[in-house]
Design a protein around this motif. Structure first.
Motif, PDB file in Angstrom:
ATOM      1  N   PRO A 240      54.090  67.568  34.011  1.00  0.00           N
ATOM      2  CA  PRO A 240      53.709  68.699  33.169  1.00  0.00           C
ATOM      3  C   PRO A 240      53.587  68.269  31.704  1.00  0.00           C
ATOM      4  N   THR A 241      52.653  68.877  31.034  1.00  0.00           N
ATOM      5  CA  THR A 241      52.485  68.659  29.595  1.00  0.00           C
ATOM      6  C   THR A 241      52.518  70.005  28.895  1.00  0.00           C
ATOM      7  N   GLU A 242      52.887  69.970  27.635  1.00  0.00           N
ATOM      8  CA  GLU A 242      52.833  71.188  26.833  1.00  0.00           C
ATOM      9  C   GLU A 242      52.564  70.827  25.390  1.00  0.00           C
ATOM     10  N   GLN A 243      51.922  71.729  24.701  1.00  0.00           N
ATOM     11  CA  GLN A 243      51.620  71.508  23.295  1.00  0.00           C
ATOM     12  C   GLN A 243      52.779  71.998  22.451  1.00  0.00           C
ATOM     13  N   PHE A 244      52.966  71.325  21.299  1.00  0.00           N
ATOM     14  CA  PHE A 244      53.977  71.790  20.353  1.00  0.00           C
ATOM     15  C   PHE A 244      53.367  71.912  18.968  1.00  0.00           C
ATOM     16  N   HIS A 245      53.919  72.808  18.192  1.00  0.00           N
ATOM     17  CA  HIS A 245      53.518  73.021  16.798  1.00  0.00           C
ATOM     18  C   HIS A 245      54.750  73.530  16.072  1.00  0.00           C
ATOM     19  N   VAL A 246      55.328  72.708  15.220  1.00  0.00           N
ATOM     20  CA  VAL A 246      56.579  73.041  14.546  1.00  0.00           C
ATOM     21  C   VAL A 246      56.354  72.921  13.042  1.00  0.00           C
ATOM     22  N   CYS A 247      56.733  73.955  12.308  1.00  0.00           N
ATOM     23  CA  CYS A 247      56.546  73.990  10.853  1.00  0.00           C
ATOM     24  C   CYS A 247      57.871  73.805  10.125  1.00  0.00           C
ATOM     25  N   TYR A 248      57.764  73.340   8.875  1.00  0.00           N
ATOM     26  CA  TYR A 248      58.952  73.249   8.027  1.00  0.00           C
ATOM     27  C   TYR A 248      59.531  74.644   7.817  1.00  0.00           C
ATOM     28  N   LYS A 249      58.674  75.560   7.430  1.00  0.00           N
ATOM     29  CA  LYS A 249      59.055  76.976   7.331  1.00  0.00           C
ATOM     30  C   LYS A 249      58.237  77.716   8.378  1.00  0.00           C
ATOM     31  N   ASN A 250      58.901  78.432   9.247  1.00  0.00           N
ATOM     32  CA  ASN A 250      58.208  79.083  10.363  1.00  0.00           C
ATOM     33  C   ASN A 250      57.100  80.020   9.925  1.00  0.00           C
ATOM     34  N   SER A 251      57.249  80.632   8.755  1.00  0.00           N
ATOM     35  CA  SER A 251      56.243  81.583   8.303  1.00  0.00           C
ATOM     36  C   SER A 251      55.097  80.918   7.544  1.00  0.00           C
ATOM     37  N   ASP A 252      55.291  79.646   7.116  1.00  0.00           N
ATOM     38  CA  ASP A 252      54.288  78.975   6.296  1.00  0.00           C
ATOM     39  C   ASP A 252      54.225  77.498   6.663  1.00  0.00           C
ATOM     40  N   CYS A 253      53.174  77.104   7.355  1.00  0.00           N
ATOM     41  CA  CYS A 253      53.015  75.693   7.733  1.00  0.00           C
ATOM     42  C   CYS A 253      52.335  74.885   6.630  1.00  0.00           C
ATOM     43  N   ASN A 254      52.055  75.508   5.503  1.00  0.00           N
ATOM     44  CA  ASN A 254      51.342  74.850   4.423  1.00  0.00           C
ATOM     45  C   ASN A 254      52.116  73.683   3.818  1.00  0.00           C
ATOM     46  N   MET A 255      53.438  73.736   3.833  1.00  0.00           N
ATOM     47  CA  MET A 255      54.236  72.678   3.201  1.00  0.00           C
ATOM     48  C   MET A 255      54.396  71.457   4.093  1.00  0.00           C
ATOM     49  N   GLY A 256      54.282  71.608   5.379  1.00  0.00           N
ATOM     50  CA  GLY A 256      54.415  70.481   6.293  1.00  0.00           C
ATOM     51  C   GLY A 256      54.655  70.955   7.712  1.00  0.00           C
TER      52      GLY A 256
ATOM     53  N   VAL B 122      51.227  66.905  21.672  1.00  0.00           N
ATOM     54  CA  VAL B 122      51.425  67.135  23.097  1.00  0.00           C
ATOM     55  C   VAL B 122      52.670  66.397  23.562  1.00  0.00           C
ATOM     56  N   LEU B 123      53.476  67.101  24.339  1.00  0.00           N
ATOM     57  CA  LEU B 123      54.663  66.530  24.972  1.00  0.00           C
ATOM     58  C   LEU B 123      54.341  66.336  26.448  1.00  0.00           C
ATOM     59  N   ASP B 124      54.456  65.095  26.916  1.00  0.00           N
ATOM     60  CA  ASP B 124      54.157  64.749  28.301  1.00  0.00           C
ATOM     61  C   ASP B 124      55.456  64.355  28.990  1.00  0.00           C
ATOM     62  N   TRP B 125      55.926  65.201  29.894  1.00  0.00           N
ATOM     63  CA  TRP B 125      57.175  64.944  30.627  1.00  0.00           C
ATOM     64  C   TRP B 125      56.888  63.939  31.733  1.00  0.00           C
ATOM     65  N   ASN B 126      56.965  62.665  31.426  1.00  0.00           N
ATOM     66  CA  ASN B 126      56.667  61.592  32.370  1.00  0.00           C
ATOM     67  C   ASN B 126      57.847  61.271  33.263  1.00  0.00           C
ATOM     68  N   ASP B 127      57.555  60.646  34.393  1.00  0.00           N
ATOM     69  CA  ASP B 127      58.552  60.000  35.252  1.00  0.00           C
ATOM     70  C   ASP B 127      59.712  60.917  35.639  1.00  0.00           C
ATOM     71  N   GLY B 128      59.419  62.158  35.906  1.00  0.00           N
ATOM     72  CA  GLY B 128      60.453  63.066  36.396  1.00  0.00           C
ATOM     73  C   GLY B 128      61.608  63.283  35.436  1.00  0.00           C
ATOM     74  N   GLY B 129      61.339  63.265  34.145  1.00  0.00           N
ATOM     75  CA  GLY B 129      62.401  63.527  33.178  1.00  0.00           C
ATOM     76  C   GLY B 129      63.118  62.280  32.693  1.00  0.00           C
ATOM     77  N   HIS B 130      62.526  61.079  32.885  1.00  0.00           N
ATOM     78  CA  HIS B 130      63.191  59.850  32.440  1.00  0.00           C
ATOM     79  C   HIS B 130      62.572  59.272  31.178  1.00  0.00           C
ATOM     80  N   ALA B 131      61.300  59.477  30.939  1.00  0.00           N
ATOM     81  CA  ALA B 131      60.636  58.977  29.736  1.00  0.00           C
ATOM     82  C   ALA B 131      59.633  60.027  29.293  1.00  0.00           C
ATOM     83  N   GLN B 132      59.751  60.455  28.075  1.00  0.00           N
ATOM     84  CA  GLN B 132      58.869  61.487  27.553  1.00  0.00           C
ATOM     85  C   GLN B 132      57.963  60.878  26.491  1.00  0.00           C
ATOM     86  N   HIS B 133      56.700  61.207  26.545  1.00  0.00           N
ATOM     87  CA  HIS B 133      55.726  60.700  25.589  1.00  0.00           C
ATOM     88  C   HIS B 133      55.283  61.863  24.721  1.00  0.00           C
TER      89      HIS B 133
END
Length: 140
Positions: A31-47, A52-63
């Motif tokens: 399974p894969t899922e997208q992520f988007h994380v901001c410095y400030k949850n209400s404003d991603c302008n600062m950083g 994409v998070l790829d759950w490889n190898d049954g939970g042993h190595a994540q890319h």
């Protein structure tokens, strides 16, 4: 050989040929899922960091692949911190920093039975580091 015996043997032979010719089904993709994380949850302008998070190898190595973005021409940098957990125990971590604009990354986190990835975005100011709220991603 009687007529019914020949029909039975022919049927069994044809059934075997059909089974041999059938394609082998592949294991389901990790399974894969997208992520988007901001410095400030209400404003991603600062950083922020996105990818994409790829759950490889049954939970042993994540890319994780994506980018960390910092406001250009600023007096601070943006760091994204990745932490892998096996239930409540942290088993691996890594980070990437952008000082001006966008920095692409490919990160591999390893550990036995990793079931959670914690992603935190921090700002590195001349006066010290401040981090936003962490986002948690769960396997399964």
């Amino acid at each position: 050989m009687n007529k019914f015996a020949r029909i039975g043997i022919t049927s069994i032979a044809l059934l075997g040929a059909v089974q041999v010719a059938s394609p082998v089904t592949a294991a389901p993709a990790a399974p894969t899922e997208q992520f988007h994380v901001c410095y400030k949850n209400s404003d991603c302008n600062m950083g922020y960091s996105a990818g994409v998070l790829d759950w490889n190898d049954g939970g042993h190595a994540q890319h994780l692949s994506g980018s960390v973005v910092n406001r250009t021409n600023s007096d601070y940098s943006t760091t994204v911190v990745f932490e892998a957990y096996s239930f409540d125990e942290k088993v691996d971590s890594d980070s990437r920093t952008s000082r001006n604009g966008t920095h692409n990354f490919d990160v591999f986190l390893t550990g036995w039975m990793v079931n959670r990835i914690k992603i935190t975005v921090c700002q590195n100011f001349p006066t010290g580091q401040k981090c936003g709220a962490a986002e948690h991603y769960y396997y399964g």
